[in-house]
Enzyme design. Sequence first.
Site, PDB file in Angstrom:
ATOM      1  N   ASP A   4       9.230   2.734   1.838  1.00 37.86           N
ATOM      2  CA  ASP A   4       8.036   3.412   2.334  1.00 37.86           C
ATOM      3  C   ASP A   4       7.911   3.077   3.818  1.00 37.86           C
ATOM      4  O   ASP A   4       7.454   2.001   4.186  1.00 37.86           O
ATOM      5  CB  ASP A   4       6.818   2.933   1.537  1.00 37.86           C
ATOM      6  CG  ASP A   4       5.516   3.581   2.014  1.00 37.86           C
ATOM      7  OD1 ASP A   4       5.498   4.119   3.147  1.00 37.86           O
ATOM      8  OD2 ASP A   4       4.519   3.523   1.262  1.00 37.86           O
ATOM      9  N   LYS A  19       2.522   9.549   8.455  1.00 34.78           N
ATOM     10  CA  LYS A  19       1.720   9.166   9.622  1.00 34.78           C
ATOM     11  C   LYS A  19       2.205   9.678  10.989  1.00 34.78           C
ATOM     12  O   LYS A  19       1.711  10.664  11.470  1.00 34.78           O
ATOM     13  CB  LYS A  19       1.545   7.646   9.634  1.00 34.78           C
ATOM     14  CG  LYS A  19       0.727   7.161   8.431  1.00 34.78           C
ATOM     15  CD  LYS A  19       0.011   5.866   8.698  1.00 34.78           C
ATOM     16  CE  LYS A  19      -1.098   5.635   7.690  1.00 34.78           C
ATOM     17  NZ  LYS A  19      -0.694   4.912   6.490  1.00 34.78           N
ATOM     18  N   PHE A  79       0.855  -1.188   0.000  1.00 36.36           N
ATOM     19  CA  PHE A  79       0.000   0.000   0.000  1.00 36.36           C
ATOM     20  C   PHE A  79       0.887   1.233   0.000  1.00 36.36           C
ATOM     21  O   PHE A  79       1.762   1.380   0.850  1.00 36.36           O
ATOM     22  CB  PHE A  79      -0.935   0.045   1.214  1.00 36.36           C
ATOM     23  CG  PHE A  79      -1.868   1.225   1.160  1.00 36.36           C
ATOM     24  CD1 PHE A  79      -2.998   1.200   0.343  1.00 36.36           C
ATOM     25  CD2 PHE A  79      -1.599   2.381   1.875  1.00 36.36           C
ATOM     26  CE1 PHE A  79      -3.848   2.302   0.261  1.00 36.36           C
ATOM     27  CE2 PHE A  79      -2.446   3.488   1.798  1.00 36.36           C
ATOM     28  CZ  PHE A  79      -3.575   3.446   0.995  1.00 36.36           C
TER      29      PHE A  79
END
Length: 388
Positions: free
Chosen positions: A210, A239, A123
């Site tokens: 990532d 995040k 993702f």
Amino acid sequence: MSTYARLPVTFERGDGVWLWDNMGRQYLDALSGIAVCGLGHAHPAVTQALCAQAGKLLHTSNLYRIAAQEQLAERLTALAGMERVFFANSGAEANEAAIKLARLYAHRRGITQPTILVTEGSFHGRTLATLTATGNRKTQAGFEPLVQGFVRVPYNDIAAIEMVAANCPSIVAVLVEPIQGEGGVIVPADDYLVQLRQYCDQHHWLLMLDEIQTGMGRTGQLFAHQHSAIQPDVMTLAKGLANGVPIGACLARGAAAEVFAPGNHGSTFGGNPLACCAALAVLDTLTNQQLATRAGELGAQLFNDLRAQLNDVAGVVAIRGRGLMVGIELDRDCGVLVKQALDAGLLINVTAGRVIRLLPPLIITPAQIAQLVEQLTQLIRAFLNPSH
Ligand SMILES: *Cc1c(COP(=O)(O)O)cnc(C)c1O
């Protein structure tokens, strides 16, 4: 617009691992706004930094120097062993920057149709390029035509990369998560990143990690790749970086750090004083209180307690993860557990259909972990064996 199937609850305030809804009910937050509020809710260091900065200056744009952005760049690159950083406002944007960087890096080397290697189950975000990089058909369906220039291999499979590389001379970079989050908390073999690093070196590919979900101390190291003692060429963060204030970062070192020149990329809001002050407060708190180490230790307790409670329970397929990033895979879809947990005053997530995902704040205490395990294992047992 109707982009989320929202749960019927409205939170009004938070404190540490606790949230209160508008009816005054209290909840234990074992999700942290999807790995965002690592310091917990309303952390005083972040609140103070935000209030102080809000009274001085919110925004001037990147046409001028920004002191907080420069300080954050210094601290982040030093902690990550990187050289330069581009600031954006989200994870997807940080990955967009990495994708553009890899393409420009290729073009400068005369590769005009560059390919980026990505993995199944990954993702990377919801923009057109990042949903193309994402290894989940549900994320892509209906948004064709997708972006060109990606090739996909299974995760945790170096041999598959060797096969694809032999047939695809235009590969210039690999984009991969150190642990797949949305994909179901998939932990690769211990030497996966080491082998990827060696392979990228041999082929002059950029290794782009990532770390949007795995970074900021969550797995027991400040960045998850530090477990493997390797260094990526590009790393993206978002995040947990500013504990809830929108921010994204794309860090680079070596040749990758010298790719962008003025005019190649930009963002109006990216790296604004407010977000950067929040991120500086997060970094100070994480490092001063050694919260990454703490996440490793508390993660061990969480694993041990979960295993002790669920080992003999039929229907529990696996308990895996690292630090305070934990997945409990069941043998059936278990999305209904999210609402059942909510009703019991516990916030959890289910991803990839049958994986219960826990991403509690790094400041959670041993007693709160015990409470989380007690409540959750009771719910799981009742779900798997409703007649008992
Ligand atoms: C959440 C996430 C993203 C996307 O971040 P947004 O801020 O939602 O755009 C990208 N990659 C990973 C690994 C993520 O967990």
